[in-house]
Write a protein that holds these residues in place. Structure first.
Motif, mmCIF file in Angstrom:
data_model
loop_
_atom_site.group_PDB
_atom_site.id
_atom_site.type_symbol
_atom_site.label_atom_id
_atom_site.label_comp_id
_atom_site.label_asym_id
_atom_site.label_seq_id
_atom_site.Cartn_x
_atom_site.Cartn_y
_atom_site.Cartn_z
ATOM 1 N N GLY A 35 0.817 -1.207 0.000
ATOM 2 C CA GLY A 35 0.000 0.000 0.000
ATOM 3 C C GLY A 35 0.851 1.258 0.000
ATOM 4 N N MET A 36 1.924 1.266 0.789
ATOM 5 C CA MET A 36 2.804 2.434 0.843
ATOM 6 C C MET A 36 3.531 2.623 -0.484
ATOM 7 S SD MET A 36 3.914 5.038 2.463
ATOM 8 C CE MET A 36 3.493 4.823 4.169
ATOM 9 N N GLU A 37 3.978 1.528 -1.092
ATOM 10 C CA GLU A 37 4.651 1.635 -2.391
ATOM 11 C C GLU A 37 3.688 2.188 -3.433
ATOM 12 O OE1 GLU A 37 5.798 0.510 -6.426
ATOM 13 O OE2 GLU A 37 4.110 -0.326 -5.317
ATOM 14 N N HIS A 38 2.457 1.731 -3.403
ATOM 15 C CA HIS A 38 1.456 2.234 -4.352
ATOM 16 C C HIS A 38 1.260 3.744 -4.162
ATOM 17 C CE1 HIS A 38 -2.027 2.152 -6.988
ATOM 18 N NE2 HIS A 38 -2.634 2.922 -6.103
ATOM 19 N N ALA A 75 11.923 5.034 4.425
ATOM 20 C CA ALA A 75 12.594 4.378 5.555
ATOM 21 C C ALA A 75 11.594 3.568 6.379
ATOM 22 C CB ALA A 75 13.296 5.413 6.429
ATOM 23 N N TRP A 76 10.346 4.039 6.433
ATOM 24 C CA TRP A 76 9.314 3.288 7.146
ATOM 25 C C TRP A 76 9.119 1.919 6.498
ATOM 26 C CZ3 TRP A 76 4.599 1.404 5.462
ATOM 27 C CH2 TRP A 76 3.782 0.848 6.459
ATOM 28 N N MET A 77 9.174 1.874 5.164
ATOM 29 C CA MET A 77 9.046 0.576 4.480
ATOM 30 C C MET A 77 10.182 -0.358 4.898
ATOM 31 S SD MET A 77 7.796 1.496 0.613
ATOM 32 C CE MET A 77 7.972 -0.195 0.057
ATOM 33 N N ALA A 78 11.384 0.180 5.006
ATOM 34 C CA ALA A 78 12.527 -0.638 5.438
ATOM 35 C C ALA A 78 12.337 -1.098 6.878
ATOM 36 C CB ALA A 78 13.822 0.143 5.279
ATOM 37 N N TRP A 79 11.786 -0.235 7.720
ATOM 38 C CA TRP A 79 11.528 -0.607 9.113
ATOM 39 C C TRP A 79 10.503 -1.733 9.171
ATOM 40 C CZ3 TRP A 79 7.135 -0.296 12.216
ATOM 41 C CH2 TRP A 79 7.353 -0.542 13.585
ATOM 42 N N GLU A 80 9.495 -1.667 8.334
ATOM 43 C CA GLU A 80 8.503 -2.741 8.273
ATOM 44 C C GLU A 80 9.171 -4.060 7.870
ATOM 45 O OE1 GLU A 80 5.526 -3.342 9.072
ATOM 46 O OE2 GLU A 80 4.409 -1.496 9.117
ATOM 47 N N ALA A 81 10.139 -3.981 6.972
ATOM 48 C CA ALA A 81 10.841 -5.188 6.527
ATOM 49 C C ALA A 81 11.587 -5.839 7.689
ATOM 50 C CB ALA A 81 11.810 -4.846 5.401
ATOM 51 N N ARG A 82 12.044 -5.018 8.600
ATOM 52 C CA ARG A 82 12.734 -5.545 9.785
ATOM 53 C C ARG A 82 11.792 -6.430 10.595
ATOM 54 N NH1 ARG A 82 12.843 -3.318 15.313
ATOM 55 N NH2 ARG A 82 10.886 -2.586 14.464
ATOM 56 N N ASN A 83 10.500 -6.121 10.559
ATOM 57 C CA ASN A 83 9.514 -6.887 11.325
ATOM 58 C C ASN A 83 9.354 -8.322 10.837
ATOM 59 O OD1 ASN A 83 8.878 -4.821 13.093
ATOM 60 N ND2 ASN A 83 7.241 -4.039 11.797
ATOM 61 N N ASN A 97 18.985 2.443 -1.129
ATOM 62 C CA ASN A 97 18.016 2.927 -2.129
ATOM 63 C C ASN A 97 17.331 4.203 -1.645
ATOM 64 O OD1 ASN A 97 18.487 0.849 -3.951
ATOM 65 N ND2 ASN A 97 16.842 -0.421 -3.165
ATOM 66 N N VAL A 98 16.916 4.199 -0.380
ATOM 67 C CA VAL A 98 16.247 5.371 0.187
ATOM 68 C C VAL A 98 17.217 6.555 0.232
ATOM 69 C CG1 VAL A 98 15.188 6.329 2.278
ATOM 70 C CG2 VAL A 98 14.577 4.035 1.513
ATOM 71 N N ASN A 124 12.617 -1.453 -3.278
ATOM 72 C CA ASN A 124 12.549 -2.001 -1.929
ATOM 73 C C ASN A 124 11.390 -2.982 -1.783
ATOM 74 O OD1 ASN A 124 14.790 -0.574 -1.198
ATOM 75 N ND2 ASN A 124 13.668 1.032 -0.131
ATOM 76 N N LEU A 125 10.267 -2.698 -2.418
ATOM 77 C CA LEU A 125 9.147 -3.634 -2.378
ATOM 78 C C LEU A 125 9.543 -4.957 -3.027
ATOM 79 C CD1 LEU A 125 6.209 -4.289 -1.693
ATOM 80 C CD2 LEU A 125 5.579 -3.339 -3.919
ATOM 81 N N ARG A 126 10.305 -4.891 -4.107
ATOM 82 C CA ARG A 126 10.766 -6.111 -4.778
ATOM 83 C C ARG A 126 11.641 -6.938 -3.827
ATOM 84 N NH1 ARG A 126 13.596 -4.034 -9.180
ATOM 85 N NH2 ARG A 126 11.624 -3.179 -9.870
#
Length: 144
Positions: A35-38, A75-83, A97-98, A124-126
């Motif tokens: 959703g964030m990437e969109h 950066a929030w997307m990257a933080w989500e990836a940490r989860n 990338n960011v 990052n989504l990829r």
């Protein structure tokens, strides 16, 4: 004055625990980052050239502040990836990338042009999808 006591409902505690679990649930993480990437990269399509544009390009038109906000959302997307337990290497790639997107966006007005082509959030989504597909195959969504 009447003496009031507050009784905690055990069902409410269970619901709160479930909500805390959803934060790290791989399927929920996938949905949030998609959703964030969109929002950041594919909010609408420019007529004539059929090229998707998102909030990230629009924010780059606002000098310094716009790029900072775009970088924070990336950066929030990257933080989500940490989860979902992504490796430090993958996290470093995503933050690179960011960071590159942020540096390109620092150039007032012209910074939106490279961001139009270098889509850090899509990259990052990829990376996140590849990790989720490998380590959490039950989160895969088949699009038609």
């Amino acid at each position: 004055m009447a003496n009031r006591t507050t009784r905690i409902d055990p069902a409410m505690i269970d619901r709160l625990a479930d909500m805390a679990y959803l934060d790290r649930n791989p399927a929920a993480v996938r949905k949030r980052v998609e959703g964030m990437e969109h929002l950041l990269e594919r909010l609408f399509v420019i007529p004539g050239i059929n090229r998707p544009v998102g909030l990230d390009v629009i924010l780059d038109l606002i000098p310094v502040v716009g790029g900072t906000v775009g970088a924070a959302l990336g950066a929030w997307m990257a933080w989500e990836a940490r989860n979902v337990g992504m490796s430090k290497f993958q996290m470093t790639r995503m933050m690179g990338n960011v960071g590159l997107d942020f540096l390109l966006g620092l150039i007032p007005f012209v910074g939106a042009v490279p961001d139009f082509f270098f889509r850090s959030n899509t990259r990052n989504l990829r990376i996140i999808r590849k990790h989720l597909d490998k380590h959490h195959p039950s989160t895969v969504v088949i699009e038609q």
